[in-house]
Design a protein around this motif. Structure first.
Motif, PDB file in Angstrom:
ATOM      1  N   SER A  87       0.711  -1.132   0.009  1.00  0.00           N
ATOM      2  CA  SER A  87       0.015  -0.003  -0.100  1.00  0.00           C
ATOM      3  C   SER A  87       0.722   1.136   0.138  1.00  0.00           C
ATOM      4  O   SER A  87       1.523   1.342   0.957  1.00  0.00           O
ATOM      5  CB  SER A  87      -1.127   0.021   1.124  1.00  0.00           C
ATOM      6  OG  SER A  87      -1.481   1.245   1.537  1.00  0.00           O
ATOM      7  N   GLU A  88       0.666   1.982  -1.070  1.00  0.00           N
ATOM      8  CA  GLU A  88       1.689   3.297  -1.282  1.00  0.00           C
ATOM      9  C   GLU A  88       0.951   4.211  -0.075  1.00  0.00           C
ATOM     10  O   GLU A  88       1.733   5.062   0.386  1.00  0.00           O
ATOM     11  CB  GLU A  88       1.201   3.858  -2.609  1.00  0.00           C
ATOM     12  CG  GLU A  88       2.014   3.169  -3.643  1.00  0.00           C
ATOM     13  CD  GLU A  88       1.949   3.959  -4.921  1.00  0.00           C
ATOM     14  OE1 GLU A  88       2.902   4.891  -5.011  1.00  0.00           O
ATOM     15  OE2 GLU A  88       1.327   3.513  -5.730  1.00  0.00           O
ATOM     16  N   GLU A  89      -0.178   4.119   0.133  1.00  0.00           N
ATOM     17  CA  GLU A  89      -0.923   5.029   1.170  1.00  0.00           C
ATOM     18  C   GLU A  89      -0.400   4.869   2.522  1.00  0.00           C
ATOM     19  O   GLU A  89       0.164   5.731   3.473  1.00  0.00           O
ATOM     20  CB  GLU A  89      -2.517   4.809   1.279  1.00  0.00           C
ATOM     21  CG  GLU A  89      -3.064   5.903   2.211  1.00  0.00           C
ATOM     22  CD  GLU A  89      -4.677   5.530   2.172  1.00  0.00           C
ATOM     23  OE1 GLU A  89      -5.524   6.415   2.999  1.00  0.00           O
ATOM     24  OE2 GLU A  89      -5.108   4.825   1.295  1.00  0.00           O
ATOM     25  N   LYS A  96       3.081   6.038   2.749  1.00  0.00           N
ATOM     26  CA  LYS A  96       3.128   7.364   2.946  1.00  0.00           C
ATOM     27  C   LYS A  96       2.856   7.832   4.242  1.00  0.00           C
ATOM     28  O   LYS A  96       3.480   8.828   4.807  1.00  0.00           O
ATOM     29  CB  LYS A  96       2.178   8.181   2.020  1.00  0.00           C
ATOM     30  CG  LYS A  96       2.201   9.453   1.792  1.00  0.00           C
ATOM     31  CD  LYS A  96       1.051  10.157   0.592  1.00  0.00           C
ATOM     32  CE  LYS A  96       1.175  11.555   0.691  1.00  0.00           C
ATOM     33  NZ  LYS A  96       0.275  12.111  -0.356  1.00  0.00           N
ATOM     34  N   THR A  97       2.057   7.276   5.007  1.00  0.00           N
ATOM     35  CA  THR A  97       1.346   7.768   6.191  1.00  0.00           C
ATOM     36  C   THR A  97       2.665   7.459   7.155  1.00  0.00           C
ATOM     37  O   THR A  97       2.851   8.288   8.270  1.00  0.00           O
ATOM     38  CB  THR A  97       0.447   6.674   6.834  1.00  0.00           C
ATOM     39  OG1 THR A  97      -0.860   6.711   5.992  1.00  0.00           O
ATOM     40  CG2 THR A  97      -0.148   7.132   8.333  1.00  0.00           C
ATOM     41  N   GLY A 153       4.605  -0.296  -1.734  1.00  0.00           N
ATOM     42  CA  GLY A 153       3.317  -0.046  -2.289  1.00  0.00           C
ATOM     43  C   GLY A 153       3.289  -0.598  -3.620  1.00  0.00           C
ATOM     44  O   GLY A 153       2.046  -0.539  -4.231  1.00  0.00           O
TER      45      GLY A 153
END
Length: 465
Positions: free
Chosen positions: A379-381, A384-385, A394
């Motif tokens: 997950s890129e999200e 990033k988080t 991701g």
């Protein structure tokens, strides 16, 4: 917000009309087929109208009929309408890409029952009638004004689609002569024969002949086209298959109804086995419908607790494999429970060392990063988080697990909780080794054979039939 307003019985006049325009897409066909309980491949085929004209009229024409219901329920008369009856004639078939204009027009009113008769018509972009007929409804008597609600989102999950692409990539390649080791149960025997019919392998059945033939009788399979090399038992079958590979009589091995460790014992034998300079390892090629790309997990079947040097070979084996499958520069995520290096977790130390080894050219052909927790790898999200800047996070293709237990659990979780299909292959030996399970579905068995064929032909330069 857009509002939907109905037309009450008293507001309707003879001649009032409404229409809408839609273009038939592949997604429309798939969604409508699923909602109708018909997910047969033919009904999802964009060439349906050509392959089965009658069914094309029914399936695609019914889609246009549903659009008529949409007009009646949302536009004319609109919310509160009760459908009573319809009489529709389905004319021209609708094909993918056709633009259909659907319209209704009020032709009769009944003041006693509040029933409305409407002429219905659907025409294609050439002006040809697709549907003609009439609909009878009870019009609403009270005014209704409500917000237009968004339609629910649908996600179509087509299991095994990536495996089908792999199998398609083998077209034109000469099938592998493959020793099928101890195929004495229905699943392993039929799996090998299905792969032969798909032109992926030329099976040589190695094992007790009487048991192989008994399995064929149970499966109602004709063994006449296939060679049988008779052995006394499963251990002898494994040894014989390995000997055939050493003598270049077969180009691959395929596991039948014997334990993996029994087959691998013969493969890794120091004197008579199929070892190379590389560590032998296993890769699960996983088709996870929710993941946007093929997913490879290594090693979840051979190396129980691999050392740093073992992991170097495990990674290089996997990179070489995905090169053969058409991924030029795979992203490799080295997994751990956390994404920071800590002396308390050996897997994080190994990950850091492996990334540095790649920097020094000790691992080639891929982009490595780690340690990465699984969520950061997929997950890129999530990455990033957590403030992770990585070319792999991701978007990973290859997932390197800390040990066999972690890898096996990950693969089985994807299979049973995420609806994934799982194919498997052993790498690092002189020939590819196709590992199948009795629980494997047909497409996964064929995918394992396709992977072996693509790998073998990539290594040898792509022999054609």
């Amino acid at each position: 917000m857009e509002q939907i307003e109905n037309r009450t019985y008293t507001e309707l006049n003879i001649g009032d009309s409404a229409s809408l325009v839609r273009t038939l897409t592949q997604r429309d066909i798939e969604l409508f087929s699923v909602m109708a309980g018909d997910a047969a491949p033919l009904s999802l085929d964009h060439g349906l109208a050509r392959s089965d004209p009658f069914r094309a009229v029914v399936a695609h024409g019914t889609w246009a009929g549903a659009l008529l219901s949409t007009i009646l329920g949302t536009r004319l008369p609109g919310p509160g309408t009760v459908y009573v009856a319809q009489s529709l004639h389905f004319g021209k078939s609708i094909e993918l890409g056709d633009t259909i204009t659907v319209s209704v027009r009020v032709t009769e009113k009944d003041d006693v029952t509040h029933r409305i008769t409407l002429q219905c018509r659907a025409v294609n972009q050439r002006g040809e009638d697709v549907i003609t007929g009439v609909a009878l409804v009870v019009a609403p008597t009270e005014k209704i004004l409500r917000p237009a609600e968004a339609l629910p989102e649908f996600e179509l999950i087509e299991k095994g689609r990536r495996y089908e692409r792999l199998i398609a990539m083998t077209r034109g390649l000469e099938p592998l002569r493959t020793a099928v080791v101890h195929p004495v149960d229905t699943a392993s025997l039929v799996g090998a024969i299905e792969a032969a019919r798909a032109n992926l392998i030329v099976p040589i059945l190695v094992g007790p002949e009487a048991k192989i033939r008994a399995a064929a009788d149970r499966a109602q399979v004709d063994l006449t086209p296939y060679e049988i090399v008779s052995t006394e038992h499963s251990e002898a079958a494994a040894a014989q298959a390995v000997a055939m590979a050493r003598a270049n009589k077969v180009q691959a091995l395929m596991k039948g109804a014997l334990h993996t460790d029994e087959l691998m014992h013969a493969v890794v034998d120091a004197e008579q086995g199929l070892r190379t300079a590389r560590r032998i390892s296993h890769v699960f090629a996983i088709d996870a419908p929710a993941y946007p790309r093929p997913l490879f997990v290594t090693d979840a079947a051979i190396n129980v607790s691999p050392s740093l040097d073992d992991k170097r070979d495990i990674i290089q084996n996997a990179i070489d494999l995905v090169h053969a499958l058409g991924i030029a520069e795979p992203r490799v995520a080295i997994l751990s429970a956390v994404e920071t290096v800590t002396g308390k977790l050996r897997s994080t130390l190994d990950a850091a060392a492996l990334c540095k080894m790649a920097d020094r050219g000790q691992i080639t052909g891929g982009i490595l990063d780690g340690p990465l927790a699984f969520d950061n790898a997929v997950s890129e999200e999530a990455a990033k988080t957590k403030g992770i800047k990585s070319p792999v996070a991701g978007r990973a293709d290859i997932f390197v697990v800390p040990d066999l237990e972690a890898g096996n659990m990950l693969a089985k979780q994807l299979e049973y909780l995420a609806g994934a299909e799982i194919a498997g292959i052993v790498l690092g030996a002189r020939v590819p080794i196709i590992l199948t399970s009795r629980a494997d579905k047909t497409v996964a068995r064929l995918a394992s054979c396709a992977i072996a064929l693509l790998l073998a032909r990539h290594t040898s330069g792509g022999a054609k039939s």
